[in-house]
Design a protein around this motif. Structure first.
Motif, PDB file in Angstrom:
ATOM      1  N   PRO A   2       0.812  -1.216   0.000  1.00  0.00           N
ATOM      2  CA  PRO A   2       0.000   0.000   0.000  1.00  0.00           C
ATOM      3  C   PRO A   2       0.848   1.270   0.000  1.00  0.00           C
ATOM      4  O   PRO A   2       1.862   1.378   0.700  1.00  0.00           O
ATOM      5  N   LEU A   3       0.424   2.222  -0.800  1.00  0.00           N
ATOM      6  CA  LEU A   3       1.004   3.555  -0.809  1.00  0.00           C
ATOM      7  C   LEU A   3      -0.079   4.491  -0.300  1.00  0.00           C
ATOM      8  O   LEU A   3      -1.150   4.607  -0.906  1.00  0.00           O
ATOM      9  N   LEU A   4       0.199   5.170   0.801  1.00  0.00           N
ATOM     10  CA  LEU A   4      -0.789   6.014   1.444  1.00  0.00           C
ATOM     11  C   LEU A   4      -0.427   7.474   1.250  1.00  0.00           C
ATOM     12  O   LEU A   4       0.720   7.878   1.488  1.00  0.00           O
ATOM     13  N   ALA A   5      -1.395   8.283   0.829  1.00  0.00           N
ATOM     14  CA  ALA A   5      -1.245   9.736   0.781  1.00  0.00           C
ATOM     15  C   ALA A   5      -2.007  10.282   1.985  1.00  0.00           C
ATOM     16  O   ALA A   5      -3.243  10.378   1.966  1.00  0.00           O
ATOM     17  N   LEU A   6      -1.274  10.639   3.037  1.00  0.00           N
ATOM     18  CA  LEU A   6      -1.899  11.101   4.271  1.00  0.00           C
ATOM     19  C   LEU A   6      -2.055  12.615   4.195  1.00  0.00           C
ATOM     20  O   LEU A   6      -1.053  13.346   4.162  1.00  0.00           O
ATOM     21  N   PRO A   7      -3.283  13.140   4.172  1.00  0.00           N
ATOM     22  CA  PRO A   7      -3.475  14.586   4.072  1.00  0.00           C
ATOM     23  C   PRO A   7      -2.951  15.310   5.316  1.00  0.00           C
ATOM     24  O   PRO A   7      -3.085  14.823   6.445  1.00  0.00           O
ATOM     25  N   ALA A   8      -2.353  16.474   5.086  1.00  0.00           N
ATOM     26  CA  ALA A   8      -1.860  17.323   6.174  1.00  0.00           C
ATOM     27  C   ALA A   8      -2.070  18.782   5.772  1.00  0.00           C
ATOM     28  O   ALA A   8      -2.076  19.121   4.587  1.00  0.00           O
ATOM     29  N   PHE A   9      -2.239  19.646   6.789  1.00  0.00           N
ATOM     30  CA  PHE A   9      -2.482  21.063   6.537  1.00  0.00           C
ATOM     31  C   PHE A   9      -3.638  21.214   5.525  1.00  0.00           C
ATOM     32  O   PHE A   9      -4.583  20.455   5.557  1.00  0.00           O
ATOM     33  N   ASN A  10      -3.537  22.204   4.635  1.00  0.00           N
ATOM     34  CA  ASN A  10      -4.618  22.428   3.679  1.00  0.00           C
ATOM     35  C   ASN A  10      -4.493  21.568   2.431  1.00  0.00           C
ATOM     36  O   ASN A  10      -5.490  21.136   1.866  1.00  0.00           O
ATOM     37  N   ASP A  11      -3.257  21.333   1.993  1.00  0.00           N
ATOM     38  CA  ASP A  11      -3.086  20.642   0.715  1.00  0.00           C
ATOM     39  C   ASP A  11      -1.826  19.794   0.633  1.00  0.00           C
ATOM     40  O   ASP A  11      -1.437  19.374  -0.434  1.00  0.00           O
ATOM     41  N   ASN A  12      -1.150  19.558   1.762  1.00  0.00           N
ATOM     42  CA  ASN A  12       0.033  18.691   1.761  1.00  0.00           C
ATOM     43  C   ASN A  12      -0.365  17.223   1.757  1.00  0.00           C
ATOM     44  O   ASN A  12      -1.449  16.853   2.220  1.00  0.00           O
ATOM     45  N   TYR A  13       0.555  16.406   1.258  1.00  0.00           N
ATOM     46  CA  TYR A  13       0.475  14.965   1.454  1.00  0.00           C
ATOM     47  C   TYR A  13       1.750  14.487   2.133  1.00  0.00           C
ATOM     48  O   TYR A  13       2.860  14.857   1.731  1.00  0.00           O
TER      49      TYR A  13
END
Length: 258
Positions: A2-13
């Motif tokens: 699995p490759l996870l894009a974890l959202p952070a702040f307003n638009d970071n991954y």
């Protein structure tokens, strides 16, 4: 894997590459909370990779090291990243868990910026921070146009099947600019429709396919006749080189309002 894009702040991954046993690489954790929440679901970091020193990419590291003391932190040669345990530069290799990644120097956004390329991944992966975005590229806070263009050329030369893991969800805003520069590009229109569908479904538009970026991203097409002509129209003269095309394209984007 699995490759996870974890959202952070307003638009970071924050990117996390996780093996079947839960062990994971964590890339550019600007915040600790998304990683800690993923840990509650079984994620077990074995290393942190940092592409550059900006706070929205490194700000969560200290808290993660409190949770996992001794966790290796691979980062570029830059004293502004004080908690690195392993400094890396162009051509180095990072071995963490079951993964081996190649380090690629990509100065421009910052002078010490690096990318990490997992060449033998299925598919291959590129963690490029704020150098390359889908349909765009990073601002030049420290480098100049020839440096940034050389960095983008270096990334564009990777295999087309590479999945590009960027640091921000900027695809739709980048697409608005790209359509002004390159309105008749069918690859760009396809990518825009794909991205619109993804965002409508509240999905990340990333990772992007590098071959799609090479076909649709104007910052990777500085030698294409359509891009050269668009820049010539802006300058009122023929640009002298690809670096001149890139420099004007970046200035144009810096002042662009959709």
């Amino acid at each position: 894997m699995p490759l996870l894009a974890l959202p952070a702040f307003n638009d970071n991954y924050i990117w996390a590459l996780q093996a079947s046993d839960g062990t994971a690489l964590v890339v550019d954790p600007g915040q600790a909370r998304p990683v800690l929440e993923a840990a509650e679901a079984g994620l077990r970091p074995v290393a942190i990779l940092l592409t550059h020193h900006h706070a929205d990419h490194v700000g969560g590291v200290a808290e993660l090291l409190e949770r996992w003391p001794g966790l290796p932190v691979h980062a570029p040669h830059d004293p502004r990243i004080a908690f690195a345990t392993h400094r890396v530069g162009h051509g180095d290799r990072v071995v963490a868990g079951d993964w081996t990644l190649e380090v690629i120097a990509v100065p421009g956004h910052t002078l010490s910026h690096v990318a990490f390329h997992l060449a033998d991944g299925q598919p291959p992966l590129l963690f490029c921070g704020d150098t390359l975005f889908s349909l765009g590229c990073g601002r030049m806070f420290e480098g100049d146009a020839p440096q940034m263009l050389a960095s983008l050329d270096r990334l564009a030369a990777l295999p087309g099947g590479t999945r590009v893991c960027c640091g921000h969800e900027y695809t739709l805003s980048n697409a608005a600019f790209a359509r002004v520069v390159d309105p008749d590009n069918p690859a760009l229109l396809r990518r825009l429709k794909e991205a619109q569908s993804m965002r409508a479904a509240r999905l990340p538009t990333l990772p992007a396919l590098l071959s799609d970026e090479c076909a649709a991203n104007p910052f990777l097409r500085t030698r294409a006749p359509a891009i050269v002509e668009a820049v010539r129209g802006r300058l009122g003269r023929a640009p002298g080189s690809a670096a001149d095309v890139f420099a004007e394209l970046r200035r144009w984007k810096d002042g662009f309002v959709a």
